[in-house]
Enzyme design. Structure first.
Site, PDB file in Angstrom:
ATOM      1  N   GLN A  46       0.552  -0.844  -0.582  1.00  8.17           N
ATOM      2  CA  GLN A  46      -0.202   0.211  -0.377  1.00  8.17           C
ATOM      3  C   GLN A  46       0.961   1.253  -0.124  1.00  8.17           C
ATOM      4  O   GLN A  46       2.740   1.743   0.149  1.00  8.17           O
ATOM      5  CB  GLN A  46      -1.377  -0.279   1.079  1.00  8.17           C
ATOM      6  N   ASN A  66      -4.038   1.199  -2.500  1.00  9.20           N
ATOM      7  CA  ASN A  66      -3.585  -0.781  -2.724  1.00  9.20           C
ATOM      8  C   ASN A  66      -2.604  -0.660  -3.947  1.00  9.20           C
ATOM      9  O   ASN A  66      -3.383   0.718  -4.439  1.00  9.20           O
ATOM     10  CB  ASN A  66      -4.642  -2.077  -2.680  1.00  9.20           C
ATOM     11  N   CYS A  75      -6.440   1.318   6.720  1.00  9.32           N
ATOM     12  CA  CYS A  75      -5.047   0.155   6.658  1.00  9.32           C
ATOM     13  C   CYS A  75      -4.304  -0.115   8.561  1.00  9.32           C
ATOM     14  O   CYS A  75      -4.301   0.925   8.439  1.00  9.32           O
ATOM     15  CB  CYS A  75      -4.247   0.726   5.882  1.00  9.32           C
ATOM     16  N   GLY A  76      -4.409  -0.833   8.955  1.00 11.29           N
ATOM     17  CA  GLY A  76      -4.784  -1.099  10.171  1.00 11.29           C
ATOM     18  C   GLY A  76      -2.633  -1.702  10.250  1.00 11.29           C
ATOM     19  O   GLY A  76      -2.233  -0.689  11.295  1.00 11.29           O
ATOM     20  N   ASN A 159     -12.666  -0.660   6.357  1.00 17.83           N
ATOM     21  CA  ASN A 159     -12.830  -1.833   4.933  1.00 17.83           C
ATOM     22  C   ASN A 159     -13.502  -3.077   5.158  1.00 17.83           C
ATOM     23  O   ASN A 159     -13.528  -3.413   6.436  1.00 17.83           O
ATOM     24  CB  ASN A 159     -11.365  -1.586   4.779  1.00 17.83           C
ATOM     25  N   HIS A 161     -14.071  -7.311   5.301  1.00 18.09           N
ATOM     26  CA  HIS A 161     -13.356  -8.327   5.354  1.00 18.09           C
ATOM     27  C   HIS A 161     -14.396  -9.844   6.058  1.00 18.09           C
ATOM     28  O   HIS A 161     -15.750  -9.444   6.320  1.00 18.09           O
ATOM     29  CB  HIS A 161     -12.783  -8.012   6.546  1.00 18.09           C
ATOM     30  N   GLU A 210      -5.614 -10.211   0.474  1.00 21.97           N
ATOM     31  CA  GLU A 210      -5.586  -8.519   0.608  1.00 21.97           C
ATOM     32  C   GLU A 210      -6.386  -8.289  -0.785  1.00 21.97           C
ATOM     33  O   GLU A 210      -6.300  -8.758  -1.467  1.00 21.97           O
ATOM     34  CB  GLU A 210      -5.070  -8.099   0.979  1.00 21.97           C
ATOM     35  N   ARG A 211      -7.854  -7.925   0.074  1.00 25.24           N
ATOM     36  CA  ARG A 211      -8.876  -6.745  -1.978  1.00 25.24           C
ATOM     37  C   ARG A 211      -7.616  -6.078  -2.217  1.00 25.24           C
ATOM     38  O   ARG A 211      -7.070  -4.999  -2.265  1.00 25.24           O
ATOM     39  CB  ARG A 211     -10.029  -5.740  -1.227  1.00 25.24           C
ATOM     40  N   CYS A 219      -1.595  -8.473   7.743  1.00 24.42           N
ATOM     41  CA  CYS A 219      -3.131  -7.513   7.765  1.00 24.42           C
ATOM     42  C   CYS A 219      -3.172  -7.335   9.142  1.00 24.42           C
ATOM     43  O   CYS A 219      -3.969  -8.130   9.544  1.00 24.42           O
ATOM     44  CB  CYS A 219      -3.780  -8.330   6.672  1.00 24.42           C
ATOM     45  N   GLY A 220      -3.377  -6.037   9.379  1.00 27.83           N
ATOM     46  CA  GLY A 220      -3.833  -5.306  10.946  1.00 27.83           C
ATOM     47  C   GLY A 220      -5.304  -4.989  10.694  1.00 27.83           C
ATOM     48  O   GLY A 220      -5.849  -5.819  12.149  1.00 27.83           O
ATOM     49  N   THR A 221      -6.135  -4.279   9.749  1.00 29.56           N
ATOM     50  CA  THR A 221      -7.186  -5.062  10.066  1.00 29.56           C
ATOM     51  C   THR A 221      -7.480  -6.177   9.729  1.00 29.56           C
ATOM     52  O   THR A 221      -8.819  -6.961  10.422  1.00 29.56           O
ATOM     53  CB  THR A 221      -7.743  -3.614   8.893  1.00 29.56           C
ATOM     54  N   GLY A 222      -7.575  -7.074   8.978  1.00 28.88           N
ATOM     55  CA  GLY A 222      -7.255  -8.669   8.768  1.00 28.88           C
ATOM     56  C   GLY A 222      -7.734  -9.612  10.178  1.00 28.88           C
ATOM     57  O   GLY A 222      -8.727  -9.977  10.407  1.00 28.88           O
TER      58      GLY A 222
HETATM   59  N1  LIG Z   1      -6.124  -4.425   1.400  1.00 26.65           N
HETATM   60  C1  LIG Z   1      -6.808  -3.611   2.072  1.00 26.65           C
HETATM   61  C2  LIG Z   1      -6.133  -2.356   2.606  1.00 26.65           C
HETATM   62  C3  LIG Z   1      -5.027  -2.578   3.810  1.00 26.65           C
HETATM   63  C4  LIG Z   1      -5.429  -3.340   5.213  1.00 26.65           C
HETATM   64  C5  LIG Z   1      -3.931  -3.581   5.602  1.00 26.65           C
HETATM   65  N2  LIG Z   1      -2.698  -3.599   5.000  1.00 26.65           N
HETATM   66  C6  LIG Z   1      -3.603  -3.699   7.078  1.00 26.65           C
HETATM   67  O1  LIG Z   1      -2.873  -4.031   7.372  1.00 26.65           O
HETATM   68  O2  LIG Z   1      -5.360  -3.285   7.039  1.00 26.65           O
HETATM   69  C7  LIG Z   1      -8.513  -3.170   1.358  1.00 26.65           C
HETATM   70  O3  LIG Z   1      -8.453  -3.219   0.355  1.00 26.65           O
HETATM   71  O4  LIG Z   1      -9.259  -3.358   2.074  1.00 26.65           O
END
Ligand SMILES: N[C@H](CCC[C@H](N)C(=O)O)C(=O)O
Length: 276
Positions: A46, A66, A75-76, A159, A161, A210-211, A219-222
């Site tokens: 990103q 992205n 993005c976390g 975002n 998930h 990831e999208r 992935c932090g938000t993941g």
């Molecule tokens: N690919 C994610 C954005 C980055 C999330 C990820 N890198 C994180 O750390 O949260 C999306 O399209 O929603």
């Protein structure tokens, strides 16, 4: 145009961070794709952009792109790098900041031990907030993925998930199902596909397709979405260590109406300039 950038990573999820306050610029989606290319460009998952807030009650605005060139809401891992960037570059003298993102406010804080804690805000579950085509919020939704019927929990951290709980996340399921879930027609804005293996009530392994990127090392938000979905399923306690391919991140969620808290690393790799 010459751009100064800082290469950073959180658990191996890697970024370039750009100061849009002192270095105003515009980039097209194609230019972002070129910069993100790991062979012909700098290479990143990103691109993170630091801007002035629209509301002076907050310290900064945080925009995320992205490497497919698309702008996204959150993005976390990037949020942890964001606060390290603005403090190291003297853009603030605070160690806890309030940051505007597309769908709300996050509050990253530099800890004395060098880690970063982020108040990621409350998770959202209403289908229209994801967005997800469904009649109502359910803890699990059945989804047809190719010739497989899977059970996903659907969570927005700003975002979208879609998280599965599986006994084995290394049997090829990520590669097989990831692209199909990302572009599933029930997700009008596409979706990040999480694959979680529960190790105990306080520990999980996680892989995320990831999208807009494909599988990332972390992935932090993941991780936030996976822990929230595991708690809602009754499988996890409120504080969980999430093991990703890039290392561990700690997530806490005390239930509905409460924010998700994430604690993990944020590392500056190098500074650079690029002609674009
Ligand atoms: N690919 C994610 C954005 C980055 C999330 C990820 N890198 C994180 O750390 O949260 C999306 O399209 O929603």
């Amino acid at each position: 145009m010459t751009l100064s950038f800082t290469k950073m990573q959180g658990l191996g999820n890697d970024f370039i961070v750009l100061d849009g306050i002192n270095q105003p610029f515009t980039l097209t989606p194609e230019q972002i794709r070129q910069l993100g290319d790991r062979h012909f460009g700098i290479g990143f998952d990103q691109l993170l952009l630091v801007e002035k807030p629209t509301d002076p009650a907050h310290d900064f605005r945080y925009r995320i792109f992205n490497n497919d060139g698309g702008e996204v809401e959150q993005c976390g891992n990037g949020a942890r790098c964001f606060v390290r960037y603005v403090t190291e570059r003297g853009l603030t003298d605070k160690t806890e900041i309030s940051v505007e993102v597309a769908t709300g406010i996050i509050k990253p804080r530099l800890e004395a031990n060098g880690l970063v804690t982020v108040d990621m805000g409350e998770p959202r579950f209403a289908p229209r907030q994801i967005p997800f085509v469904a009649d109502e919020d359910q803890i699990e939704h059945s989804l047809q993925v190719g010739d497989e019927t899977v059970s996903v929990s659907v969570v927005s951290m700003g975002n979208p998930h879609a998280v599965q709980v599986l006994a084995d996340i290394d049997d090829g399921v990520v590669e097989r199902q990831g692209p199909l879930i990302e572009y599933h027609p029930r997700f009008p804005a596409r979706v990040n596909a999480g694959f979680m293996q529960v190790l105990s009530r306080n520990a999980v392994r996680l892989r995320v397709f990831e999208r807009g990127v494909g599988e990332t090392i972390a992935c932090g938000t993941g991780a936030c979405a996976a822990v929230v979905s595991g708690i809602r399923r009754g499988l996890l306690d409120e504080t969980v260590t999430v093991t990703t391919r890039g290392g561990n991140v700690d997530i806490t969620w005390r239930g509905p109406g409460q924010p998700v808290l994430m604690t993990g690393s944020a590392v500056t790799v190098f500074q650079g300039t690029v002609e674009i």
